[in-house]
Design an enzyme around this catalytic site. Sequence first.
Site, PDB file in Angstrom:
ATOM      1  N   GLU A  61     -10.452  -9.759 -12.809  1.00 28.58           N
ATOM      2  CA  GLU A  61     -11.857  -9.672 -13.598  1.00 28.58           C
ATOM      3  C   GLU A  61     -12.378  -8.284 -12.590  1.00 28.58           C
ATOM      4  O   GLU A  61     -13.005  -7.583 -13.003  1.00 28.58           O
ATOM      5  CB  GLU A  61     -12.619 -10.893 -13.169  1.00 28.58           C
TER       6      GLU A  61
ATOM      7  N   LYS B  13      -7.783 -20.360 -22.771  1.00 22.30           N
ATOM      8  CA  LYS B  13      -7.240 -19.204 -21.820  1.00 22.30           C
ATOM      9  C   LYS B  13      -8.183 -18.238 -21.635  1.00 22.30           C
ATOM     10  O   LYS B  13      -7.599 -16.889 -21.808  1.00 22.30           O
ATOM     11  CB  LYS B  13      -5.956 -18.938 -22.141  1.00 22.30           C
TER      12      LYS B  13
ATOM     13  N   SER C 153      -8.703 -23.836 -19.805  1.00 20.53           N
ATOM     14  CA  SER C 153      -7.218 -23.662 -19.886  1.00 20.53           C
ATOM     15  C   SER C 153      -6.738 -23.812 -21.499  1.00 20.53           C
ATOM     16  O   SER C 153      -5.620 -23.400 -21.624  1.00 20.53           O
ATOM     17  CB  SER C 153      -6.706 -24.616 -19.062  1.00 20.53           C
TER      18      SER C 153
ATOM     19  N   PHE D 243     -14.343 -20.302 -18.357  1.00 17.17           N
ATOM     20  CA  PHE D 243     -12.932 -20.298 -18.531  1.00 17.17           C
ATOM     21  C   PHE D 243     -12.528 -21.680 -18.981  1.00 17.17           C
ATOM     22  O   PHE D 243     -12.564 -22.585 -18.163  1.00 17.17           O
ATOM     23  CB  PHE D 243     -12.090 -19.784 -17.186  1.00 17.17           C
TER      24      PHE D 243
ATOM     25  N   ASP E  57       0.925  -1.106  -0.011  1.00 16.65           N
ATOM     26  CA  ASP E  57       0.015   0.040  -0.026  1.00 16.65           C
ATOM     27  C   ASP E  57       0.617   1.226   0.019  1.00 16.65           C
ATOM     28  O   ASP E  57       2.235   1.409  -0.075  1.00 16.65           O
ATOM     29  CB  ASP E  57      -0.991   0.026   1.034  1.00 16.65           C
ATOM     30  N   LYS E  58       0.271   2.287   0.028  1.00 16.43           N
ATOM     31  CA  LYS E  58       0.995   3.565   0.070  1.00 16.43           C
ATOM     32  C   LYS E  58       1.939   3.725   1.234  1.00 16.43           C
ATOM     33  O   LYS E  58       3.008   4.512   1.044  1.00 16.43           O
ATOM     34  CB  LYS E  58      -0.138   4.961  -0.165  1.00 16.43           C
ATOM     35  N   THR E  59       1.754   3.084   2.312  1.00 10.51           N
ATOM     36  CA  THR E  59       2.773   3.145   3.274  1.00 10.51           C
ATOM     37  C   THR E  59       3.843   2.051   3.269  1.00 10.51           C
ATOM     38  O   THR E  59       4.927   2.195   4.021  1.00 10.51           O
ATOM     39  CB  THR E  59       2.181   3.298   4.785  1.00 10.51           C
TER      40      THR E  59
END
Length: 191
Positions: A143, A189, A186, A184, A8-10
């Site tokens: 997603e 893909k 494989s 989905f 995160d920003k910290t």
Amino acid sequence: LIEYIFSDKTGTLTQNVMEFQKCSVNGIPYGEGITEAQRGSAKREGKADAMDPEEQDVQLHILKQKMLERMGQTFKNRYAQPDHLTLVSPKLADDLADRNGVQRQHLIEFFRALAICHTVLSDRPEPTKEPYRLEYKAESPDEAALVAAARDVGFPFVNRTKDSVEIEVMGQPERYIPLQMLEFNSTRKRM
């Protein structure tokens, strides 16, 4: 381009959060953010000094404000979460605002597809206090990032029922009836 963010920003390590930072629609690139991959590439090429993260954050904030202002002049997006906007592109806002531009329709089709074609569920955590705040629950972080990016640029996925998908397109409600869901695979893909 979707990128995993690990802190995160910290600087505190967090869970994998995805950010939709760049895309290309009809051959035109959008997105001003600098990805970690781009920073790494610049460092390998000896251009690390040119990419000061603090300066980039200031520039990105200015571009984000410009984009939000332009979108606000063009249409009302009740569901936008400006603090979570990761696809920063004033050019995107300008192209969406250009009613006579050819690119506008390509952008609408692209973001409409992102808003409709997924298995995400929408949730309103506090419907009485914040009726237009949507949170998305998804099987995969990418997603959720795609659907959230569409929401924040004016194409929010609002609700899914047994028979329909409800979205808004630049402030106008639309409803679609899914005909088939191809899960989905494989080999393919993709969904």
